[in-house]
Scaffold this motif. Structure first.
Motif, PDB file in Angstrom:
ATOM      1  N   TRP A   1      17.992  45.785  14.253  1.00  0.00           N
ATOM      2  CA  TRP A   1      19.436  45.816  14.447  1.00  0.00           C
ATOM      3  C   TRP A   1      20.176  44.861  13.512  1.00  0.00           C
ATOM      4  CZ3 TRP A   1      22.376  41.640  15.958  1.00  0.00           C
ATOM      5  CH2 TRP A   1      21.706  40.552  16.554  1.00  0.00           C
TER       6      TRP A   1
ATOM      7  N   LEU B   1      17.351  52.213  17.450  1.00  0.00           N
ATOM      8  CA  LEU B   1      17.792  50.827  17.315  1.00  0.00           C
ATOM      9  C   LEU B   1      16.784  49.971  18.062  1.00  0.00           C
ATOM     10  CD1 LEU B   1      21.671  50.501  17.614  1.00  0.00           C
ATOM     11  CD2 LEU B   1      20.211  50.087  15.646  1.00  0.00           C
TER      12      LEU B   1
ATOM     13  N   ILE C   1      24.131  39.636  19.891  1.00  0.00           N
ATOM     14  CA  ILE C   1      24.690  40.519  18.860  1.00  0.00           C
ATOM     15  C   ILE C   1      26.085  40.051  18.478  1.00  0.00           C
ATOM     16  CG2 ILE C   1      25.356  42.889  18.308  1.00  0.00           C
ATOM     17  CD1 ILE C   1      23.189  43.837  20.268  1.00  0.00           C
TER      18      ILE C   1
ATOM     19  N   ILE D   1      20.229  50.028  21.995  1.00  0.00           N
ATOM     20  CA  ILE D   1      18.906  49.417  21.928  1.00  0.00           C
ATOM     21  C   ILE D   1      18.192  49.567  23.270  1.00  0.00           C
ATOM     22  CG2 ILE D   1      17.665  47.219  21.712  1.00  0.00           C
ATOM     23  CD1 ILE D   1      19.858  46.369  19.697  1.00  0.00           C
TER      24      ILE D   1
ATOM     25  N   LEU E   1      26.133  48.611  20.614  1.00  0.00           N
ATOM     26  CA  LEU E   1      24.845  48.457  19.947  1.00  0.00           C
ATOM     27  C   LEU E   1      23.768  48.022  20.936  1.00  0.00           C
ATOM     28  CD1 LEU E   1      25.991  46.675  16.661  1.00  0.00           C
ATOM     29  CD2 LEU E   1      25.363  49.076  16.946  1.00  0.00           C
TER      30      LEU E   1
END
Length: 274
Positions: A146, A141, A105, A55, A51
């Motif tokens: 997110w 993203l 994250i 981004i 992820l």
């Protein structure tokens, strides 16, 4: 894959108790998770790496989340800042706009895990859903979307895979940035944008599984999750298709959320995310 893979970083572990949560794909069959005592943090961190990579890639290509994007801007925290400016001071807005690190994250997903106790397989299913949303909509993203996207994807993944799962109201309690009504709307929009296609075929799950496991090629023991066997793969396909049908039916009846979703009892005092 739209999402790029990053090298794994060292991480600490925390234990997963398989007795807290059992995974299944029907309301009557209870199956043990494919992990007995895993380092769940390594799985969460693998997903977080992917992820974070996406981004950074979207930022490098200048893909911004604009108000003109309509439905895609629905998931932006900027939207809620504008609607409720009295709830956000300058410091909090700066924090929300930070480009997240892998650690940030990871901590967010880990906090959700510690409250919701979803099974590790939900991490992979969550990634499938986010990637599907990107493929269907072209949504970038972004630092501002997110968290809502991860929240929605995990919420739906838990309903697809886990026999016991938290209600939307529980997720609103865990992450009070959103009210229960707002989470209902987010889930409905998420399902609409993936065209109510929450089916996860065993072959697709396997593709994501082996991509994630590939991040641990030098230390395979650090990725404890085993692939689904044929039976569990078939059950995943069948139940995810059933949930998608329920979601479509619920939307046609004017409901915001997947029908048949019951609140689960909390196993421990919740961790409140700021």
């Amino acid at each position: 894959f739209l999402l790029l893979m990053l090298s794994m970083e060292s991480n600490s572990s925390f234990d997963y108790d398989p007795h807290d949560r059992k995974a299944n794909t029907t309301s009557s069959i209870f199956l043990n998770s494919t992990i007995t005592a895993p380092n769940v943090n390594s799985i969460i961190r693998a997903v977080s790496n992917i992820l974070c990579s996406q981004i950074l890639e979207d930022q490098s290509l200048g893909r911004e989340l604009q108000t003109s994007m309509g439905d895609l801007f629905f998931f932006s925290e900027e939207r809620y800042i504008r609607e409720h400016p009295e709830a956000f001071d300058t410091y909090r807005i700066q924090i929300l706009r930070l480009t997240p690190t892998v650690d940030m994250i990871t901590e967010f997903i880990k906090a959700l895990f510690e409250c919701a106790r979803f099974t590790p397989e939900c991490c992979i299913i969550c990634l499938v859903y986010i990637n599907r949303l990107i493929a269907f909509t072209g949504m970038p993203l972004h630092p501002s979307n997110w968290r809502p996207l991860v929240l929605c994807a995990l919420l739906v993944a838990q309903k697809v895979w886990d026999d016991r799962y938290l209600s939307n109201a529980d997720f609103a309690f865990i992450y009070p940035f959103f009210t229960n009504e707002e989470i209902n709307r987010l889930e409905a929009k998420f399902l609409e944008l993936v065209q109510f296609n929450v089916t996860v075929r065993s072959s697709l799950y396997a593709k994501y599984y082996f991509e994630l496991r590939g991040l641990f090629k030098d230390n395979p023991d650090e990725f404890p999750l085993q692939p689904l066997d044929i039976f569990r793969g078939q059950q995943l396909e069948a139940h995810s298709q059933q949930v998608g049908s329920q979601a479509l039916e619920a939307s046609q009846q004017g409901s915001w959320t997947i029908s048949g979703v019951d609140a689960a009892r909390r196993k421990a005092p919740p961790v409140i995310l700021s």
